[in-house]
Enzyme design. Structure first.
Site, PDB file in Angstrom:
ATOM      1  N   GLY A 516      35.908  -0.481  94.874  1.00  0.00           N
ATOM      2  CA  GLY A 516      35.705   0.349  93.701  1.00  0.00           C
ATOM      3  C   GLY A 516      37.035   0.827  93.178  1.00  0.00           C
ATOM      4  CB  VAL A 523      39.155   1.714  97.212  1.00  0.00           C
ATOM      5  CG1 VAL A 523      39.058   1.779  98.713  1.00  0.00           C
ATOM      6  CG2 VAL A 523      39.560   3.059  96.654  1.00  0.00           C
ATOM      7  CE  LYS A 537      42.502   6.257  95.513  1.00  0.00           C
ATOM      8  NZ  LYS A 537      41.105   6.370  95.319  1.00  0.00           N
ATOM      9  CG  ASP A 634      38.819  13.511  90.852  1.00  0.00           C
ATOM     10  OD1 ASP A 634      39.236  12.346  90.822  1.00  0.00           O
ATOM     11  OD2 ASP A 634      37.873  13.914  90.158  1.00  0.00           O
TER      12      ASP A 634
END
Ligand SMILES: *[C@@H]1O[C@H](CO)[C@@H](O)[C@H](O)[C@H]1NC(C)=O
Ligand SMILES: *[C@@H]1O[C@H](CO)[C@@H](O)[C@H](O)[C@H]1NC(C)=O
Ligand SMILES: *[C@@H]1O[C@H](CO)[C@@H](O)[C@H](O)[C@H]1NC(C)=O
Ligand SMILES: *[C@@H]1O[C@H](CO)[C@@H](O)[C@H](O)[C@H]1NC(C)=O
Ligand SMILES: *[C@@H]1O[C@H](CO)[C@@H](O)[C@H](O)[C@H]1NC(C)=O
Ligand SMILES: *[C@@H]1O[C@H](CO)[C@@H](O)[C@H](O)[C@H]1NC(C)=O
Length: 826
Positions: A516, A523, A537, A634
């Site tokens: 994703g 990632v 990542k 986030d």
């Protein structure tokens, strides 16, 4: 053996001689080549001999550049039939074939050709071609006179002048096959050659799967390949006639050495050029060039746009076939026409011009070199399975006709792309576009406007990052060193991995391995050599963070250990690349469960309540229990990963800090976060604190309960978002109606109402009215009565921006001109 050698020496003293002088210039029946000697081309460009790659015990016959100190083998004879020891000999058989003999003269490899010449000789030419020809052949460079040539059996390298493609008469297909790895020249399953069809293309395949296609030849090169425009280095020639179809290249400067190599480790087809003064090969071009080049990433009618987010977009006039999969970045189902189209029906059948496209897969296509574009269009209109047409040759001002049948596959915007006319309902196209000169002019205008805007934005960015960077430098001493001293005692060793290991583990960041795209970058799933699965990542490159600070941050984050935080396993910093390695979570993220009608059934109320409490504990740890006081900034459903037992783990913590966001409570120019989860004071004034995380937690809580996204949901009757809706229900005394229908059966009403109340308290407009995470954890787990929430703060955007902005890069954060207005619920 001794006898045999003696016989050879006796019959031809040259053999002995050749070993002393080390090199010969031909191989004949009476003059074989022994392991240890070599055959050199006339001008000394290439050398043929025996070699053992790396630590391999095997012996191979190969050709390499004589004058390049780093041995670069361009061809291997017996790649799939290695010799096991040194007692080998390359000779000519009685029937004129080149043969490799091993111990006791056993046959290891042979050219296995039908050769009808009386006096065959083997010669290595100065272009690297090993040929068998008649000895008294004056015209020795004429291909027609070779009874066998190594250029017909390429390995992983295409040399200048070598044909890649088909001899249609004999059915010989010359294609490149990579070495298995750098010390094993045997045939890998990574290949590259020409795909035959009405309109042949260059393709690269992994096993039997197509991995890359260049797009058909368009007179210059292919619509999908950048960097083939006229250049001082090389020139391609493509030939297609009744006898053969091939592509080859010539080098313009004879003193430059440049070759094409297929590499199974990197899964790339690279043009590399020898740089004499640095004594290295430098990569001039790689195919595939980027993830958009990977075959059919976006499905039928999906257009891959490398700078767009997400990269796959439906062509204009098309919409995702399965919006749900599409939104989860599963693009394989592709797109369908958004307006119904009927073949041949007036006003329901026309074409839309899409400029700058790599031409679609030509498997189902048809061409005519002499047709005009008008005829081409007419031809396409006549056949109901025709879906698109285009000029075939764009080089000479545009001529010829290509038409496609069935779904258009493997589309992308390409620098060297061309105009494609895609069939769809005419009302969707505005007007018929074939003769639309005006459209072109309009397009140019648009491009100009866009270009000016982009440069302005870039300028602003530059100025901004300058200010920003000077600011960080100023802060450097204060913050960083203090924390380092503090944490230095534990001396935790964080493993640093090298780039090659990560590339290997993630299959060179293959699109298949992509899990994703989160804030700060994509990632990937990786598998280490020992079988361990990890998540990698890959941080976006343009962070203002220095290397040292970054490493410090990673080490600090790796120290944060909590059962509800994703474990940081290590990192990789090499050149521009910065990567973080996490433990891999097979169940992916919370959003793929709660927002999916089918998957959401897997999470009943007790599980969700557990997840809520666990996230709260994880966040509490970040805020309070660890010495570092990490503000997440986030927090959202897609940042909550689930393990096998559905235990949540918060991911992406510390990234705001690692990527150069300042982590002091206070004011920031950089908004990191996702609209829909941001507290009002953060979204509007850039003020962030642990209380802005509490707000995000409140949103997450309502989403987990309701199964709806705060951002996307609007409740028709009141045009409320999720927060407004929850508040309305709360005021009306029916908060339990917020619940996801699939939870009704498993739900504990008093727990549920309590959760909603906690959620609303977290969503209070003023930060000081919100509880801290310690209080939240206590409130969730006790029976004590709670205070009554006041009107929550919630945002409605006036201008909608597309997508959940990852905000990893500065540009997407500082230049978001989103006007947000605060509405008070009445
Ligand atoms: C080679 O020949 C010798 C003598 O004939 C024999 O002893 C030996 O086993 C042979 N080796 C192989 C590998 O065939
Ligand atoms: C040699 O060629 C013949 C016919 O072309 C084929 O049947 C045979 O398998 C080949 N042998 C080898 C070792 O490739
Ligand atoms: C493939 O590329 C890697 C990295 O540049 C290199 O180490 C390796 O030797 C290459 N493999 C082959 C077979 O050339
Ligand atoms: C050819 O390449 C060499 C070495 O790179 C360079 O010195 C020379 O100027 C080049 N010649 C031409 C005609 O470009
Ligand atoms: C190609 O188009 C030309 C001109 O329209 C026509 O004369 C010719 O027959 C076509 N060729 C084929 C193979 O259809
Ligand atoms: C349309 O094109 C397809 C694919 O080439 C072909 O099979 C079919 O016969 C054509 N139909 C007509 C009516 O020409």
């Amino acid at each position: 053996m001794a006898l045999f050698l003696a016989m050879l020496v006796f019959s031809n003293p040259l053999v002995f001689f050749s070993q002393i002088s080390y090199a010969t210039d031909t191989i004949t029946q009476s003059q074989p080549l022994l392991d240890g000697s070599t055959l050199v081309s006339k001008e000394g460009t290439f050398e043929l001999g025996f070699f053992t790659p790396g630590n391999s015990p095997n012996h191979y016959v190969g050709i390499w550049f004589k004058n390049i100190p780093m041995r670069t083998v361009v061809w291997v004879a017996n790649r799939d039939n290695p010799a096991k020891d040194k007692s080998n000999m390359l000779s000519l058989s009685k029937d004129g074939n080149l043969i490799l003999l091993g111990k006791n003269r056993s046959l290891i490899w042979s050219t296995n050709a039908t050769i009808a010449v009386s006096n065959p000789v083997v010669q290595l030419l100065d272009n690297g071609n090993l040929v068998i020809r008649e000895e008294k052949d004056d015209n020795m460079d004429n291909e027609e006179n070779f009874v066998w040539q190594s250029f017909d059996y390429p390995c992983d390298t295409q040399l200048q002048g070598m044909k890649l493609g088909w001899n249609l008469k004999t059915g010989l297909n010359r294609y490149l096959t990579a070495w298995k790895n750098w010390e094993d020249p045997s045939s890998g399953d990574f290949t590259s050659g020409l795909k035959l069809g009405t309109n042949p293309e260059l393709v690269i395949s992994k096993g039997s799967n197509e991995y890359y296609r260049s797009g058909p030849w368009n007179g210059i090169f292919s619509s999908g390949v950048f960097g083939f425009s006229p250049n001082p280095l090389f020139e391609y020639k493509y030939v297609q006639n009744e006898d053969e179809v091939y592509v080859r290249y010539t080098l313009k400067n004879s003193s430059v050495i440049s070759i094409i190599v297929l590499n199974q480790t990197l899964f790339l087809r690279q043009r590399i050029t020898w740089i004499p003064h640095t004594r290295t090969w430098s990569v001039y071009q790689s195919l595939p060039q980027d993830s958009c080049d990977v075959y059919n990433v976006c499905g039928a009618y999906g257009n891959c746009m490398i700078n767009a987010s997400p990269v796959c977009q439906c062509l204009e006039g098309f919409k995702p076939k399965s919006p749900q999969d599409w939104n989860q970045m599963d693009w394989t189902k592709g797109c369908v026409r958004s307006e119904p189209w009927s073949c041949g029906v007036k006003n329901k059948d026309g074409f839309r011009l899409i400029a700058g496209m790599k031409m679609p897969d030509t498997t189902h296509s048809w061409i005519n070199r002499s047709m005009t574009l008008e005829d081409c269009k007419a031809k396409c209109l006549k056949n109901c399975s025709c879906t698109a047409f285009a000029n075939m040759d764009t080089g000479g001002g545009g001529s010829g006709c290509s038409i496609w049948f069935g779904d258009l596959v493997d589309l992308r915007i390409s620098e060297s792309g061309q105009d494609l006319y895609v069939r769809m309902a005419i009302s969707g196209t505005g007007k018929d576009n074939v003769n639309a000169d005006a459209k072109h002019k309009h397009l140019k205008k648009v491009v100009l406007v866009v270009a000016i805007t982009v440069s302005l934005v870039l300028l602003m960015l530059l100025a901004f990052s300058y200010i920003y960077m000077t600011k960080t430098k100023y802060k450097e001493n204060g913050t960083w060193t203090e924390e380092k001293d503090d944490g230095g005692q534990e001396n935790l060793e964080l493993p640093f991995f090298d780039l090659a290991t990560i590339i290997n583990a993630t299959n060179n960041f293959s699109i298949d391995n992509k899990l994703g795209e989160g804030g700060f970058g994509p990632v990937y799933k990786g598998t280490m050599l020992d079988g361990h699965e990890i998540a990698v990542k890959r941080l976006s490159k343009s962070s203002g963070q220095g290397l040292k600070e970054f490493k410090n941050e990673v080490i600090l984050c790796a120290k944060l250990q909590h059962r509800n935080l994703v474990k940081v396993l290590g990192c990789c910093v090499e050149g521009e690349e910065k990567m973080l390695l996490y433990e891999y979570m097979p169940n992916r993220s919370l959003d793929s469960f709660i927002f999916d009608p089918a998957q959401s059934k897997l999470l009943d109320w007790p599980t969700r309540f557990n997840i809520l409490c666990a996230i709260a504990r994880g966040l509490l740890y970040l805020h309070q229990d660890s010495r570092l006081r990490i503000i997440h900034r986030d927090l959202k459903a897609s940042n909550i990963l689930l393990d096998n037992n559905m235990n949540p783990k918060i991911s992406d913590f510390g990234l705001a800090k690692m990527c150069g966001g300042d982590q002091v409570e206070g004011n920031t120019n950089r908004i990191v976060g996702t609209y829909g989860y941001m507290a009002p004071e953060y979204a509007i004034d850039g003020l962030f604190s642990i209380k802005s995380d509490v707000f995000s937690f409140g949103v997450l809580l309502l989403e987990i309960i309701s199964g709806k996204k705060n951002r996307t949901v609007t409740y028709e009757e009141h045009s409320d978002n999720l927060i407004g809706h929850a508040w309305r229900l709360w005021k009306e005394g029916i908060p339990e109606q917020l619940i996801d229908a699939s939870l009704v059966d498993s739900c504990n009403i008093s727990e549920l109402v309590r959760c909603i109340q906690v959620g609303l308290l977290c969503l209070q407009h003023h930060p000081e009215d919100r509880p801290n995470m310690t209080t939240v954890v206590v409130m969730l787990s006790s029976e004590n009565s709670l205070s009554q929430p006041k009107v929550p703060g919630f945002l409605i955007k006036n201008i909608s921006i597309e997508g959940e902005q990852p905000c990893g890069r500065q540009e997407s954060c500082s230049t978001n001109e989103v006007t947000v207005s605060l509405l008070n619920a009445r």
